[in-house]
Design a protein around this motif. Sequence first.
Motif, short mmCIF file in Angstrom:
data_model
loop_
_atom_site.label_atom_id
_atom_site.label_comp_id
_atom_site.label_asym_id
_atom_site.label_seq_id
_atom_site.Cartn_x
_atom_site.Cartn_y
_atom_site.Cartn_z
N ASN A 1 109.34 30.52 -35.46
CA ASN A 1 109.37 30.18 -36.89
C ASN A 1 108.26 29.18 -37.18
OD1 ASN A 1 109.97 29.68 -39.54
ND2 ASN A 1 111.76 28.42 -39.13
N HIS A 2 107.15 29.66 -37.72
CA HIS A 2 106.03 28.76 -38.00
C HIS A 2 105.65 28.84 -39.47
CE1 HIS A 2 104.58 32.69 -36.85
NE2 HIS A 2 103.33 32.43 -37.14
N HIS A 3 106.67 28.62 -40.30
CA HIS A 3 106.50 28.68 -41.75
C HIS A 3 106.95 27.35 -42.35
CE1 HIS A 3 106.02 33.16 -41.85
NE2 HIS A 3 106.64 33.02 -40.69
N ILE B 1 94.57 28.21 -36.33
CA ILE B 1 94.21 28.66 -37.68
C ILE B 1 95.48 28.71 -38.51
CG2 ILE B 1 93.20 30.49 -39.08
CD1 ILE B 1 91.24 29.01 -37.18
N ILE B 2 95.42 28.16 -39.71
CA ILE B 2 96.59 28.18 -40.58
C ILE B 2 96.29 28.98 -41.85
CG2 ILE B 2 97.42 25.97 -39.70
CD1 ILE B 2 96.50 24.70 -42.36
N ALA B 3 97.34 29.54 -42.42
CA ALA B 3 97.24 30.20 -43.72
C ALA B 3 97.75 29.24 -44.77
CB ALA B 3 98.06 31.48 -43.74
N ILE B 4 96.96 29.08 -45.83
CA ILE B 4 97.31 28.07 -46.82
C ILE B 4 96.91 28.54 -48.22
CG2 ILE B 4 95.11 26.84 -46.53
CD1 ILE B 4 96.77 24.23 -46.82
N PRO B 5 97.77 28.31 -49.21
CA PRO B 5 97.39 28.67 -50.58
C PRO B 5 96.33 27.72 -51.11
CG PRO B 5 99.53 27.58 -50.56
CD PRO B 5 99.13 27.76 -49.12
N THR B 6 95.55 28.21 -52.06
CA THR B 6 94.56 27.37 -52.75
C THR B 6 94.86 27.45 -54.24
OG1 THR B 6 92.91 29.10 -53.10
CG2 THR B 6 92.88 27.99 -50.96
N ASP B 7 93.90 27.12 -55.06
CA ASP B 7 94.09 27.26 -56.51
C ASP B 7 93.80 28.69 -56.96
OD1 ASP B 7 91.43 27.01 -55.91
OD2 ASP B 7 90.95 25.62 -57.52
N THR B 8 93.42 29.55 -56.02
CA THR B 8 93.22 30.97 -56.35
C THR B 8 94.00 31.80 -55.32
OG1 THR B 8 91.13 31.00 -55.11
CG2 THR B 8 91.00 30.63 -57.49
N GLY C 1 100.29 28.56 -38.18
CA GLY C 1 101.28 28.24 -39.20
C GLY C 1 100.96 28.90 -40.52
N ILE C 2 102.00 29.20 -41.29
CA ILE C 2 101.84 29.76 -42.63
C ILE C 2 102.49 28.77 -43.59
CG2 ILE C 2 102.39 31.65 -44.20
CD1 ILE C 2 102.54 32.36 -40.53
N PHE C 3 101.73 28.35 -44.60
CA PHE C 3 102.22 27.35 -45.55
C PHE C 3 102.36 27.99 -46.93
CE2 PHE C 3 100.69 25.05 -42.00
CZ PHE C 3 101.44 23.89 -41.94
N TYR C 4 103.40 27.55 -47.66
CA TYR C 4 103.76 28.17 -48.92
C TYR C 4 103.72 27.17 -50.06
CZ TYR C 4 105.67 31.89 -45.96
OH TYR C 4 105.82 32.89 -45.04
N ASP C 5 103.23 27.63 -51.20
CA ASP C 5 103.28 26.84 -52.43
C ASP C 5 104.53 27.26 -53.19
OD1 ASP C 5 102.97 25.55 -54.82
OD2 ASP C 5 101.15 26.60 -55.42
N SER C 6 105.53 26.39 -53.21
CA SER C 6 106.82 26.76 -53.81
C SER C 6 106.72 27.03 -55.30
CB SER C 6 107.85 25.64 -53.58
OG SER C 6 107.41 24.44 -54.17
N THR C 7 105.67 26.53 -55.97
CA THR C 7 105.56 26.73 -57.41
C THR C 7 105.16 28.17 -57.76
OG1 THR C 7 103.21 26.10 -57.51
CG2 THR C 7 104.84 24.35 -57.67
#
Length: 244
Positions: free
Chosen positions: A28-30, A51-58, A188-194
């Motif tokens: 579990n790497h979220h 390497i991580i996955a991350i949201p940006t402003d796009t 890791g995978i990171f999430y923008d809850s908004t």
Amino acid sequence: MSICKLGPMTSFLNAAANEIEVSKNFNNHHWICKGKRSLAIAVTLLQQNEIIAIPTDTIYGLAGIVSSTSSIEKLYEIKNRDKDKPLSISISNVNDIKKWGVVDHLPQDLLPLILPGPITIILKRTPALNPALNPNHDTVGIRIPYFKFINCISAIVGPLALTSANLSNEASCLYASEFENLWPMLGGIFYDSTKFGKSHSKLRKGSTIVDLSKPGYYKIVRAGVRVNGICSILTKFGLQKCFN
């Protein structure tokens, strides 16, 4: 005090490595992009050359540390990306742009007006950049997303090598579920809850890429988000559009 400062992060950084190890046992790497805990985990993963996955402003991005040659190589492997296709960098502050790109020819007040935001500016690179990043290119694309979490990361670890979270030549992604095939290769995978459950289709174009490396001119390399507004600002500052 800002959560981007390293001092207040010390205890969280000390705990992050243990949490990452535990997460591996449960596959579990979220994590959610929220607070010092998840920020410390992202920083630690990057410092481990993950390497991580991350949201940006796009669109969603894949990020590694620019100063780490092995991270740069890993980004290309995960993306199955042509080695001669350059990576952009993501930094945290407009004032830091001059460390990585040549800005002497630009109007003084231009960059603070267009950044942070959904724009990648191409400038002549400075010697401060890792030579292993885009070695066959004398320019570099620079991003400062309008997204505090990723900017806090780069404030701590330095510039991030940033590219879209998808295999090369495939559609860009707004949600992590769209690049699930890449998850096993990521730290890791990171999430923008908004963004959960909301439509952000306009952002799928990605940032507008504009070449500002030639004094007195600008060239739109990719027409992305807010391209018309960006062109209007550049014109007001006296820059001429270059079509070559």
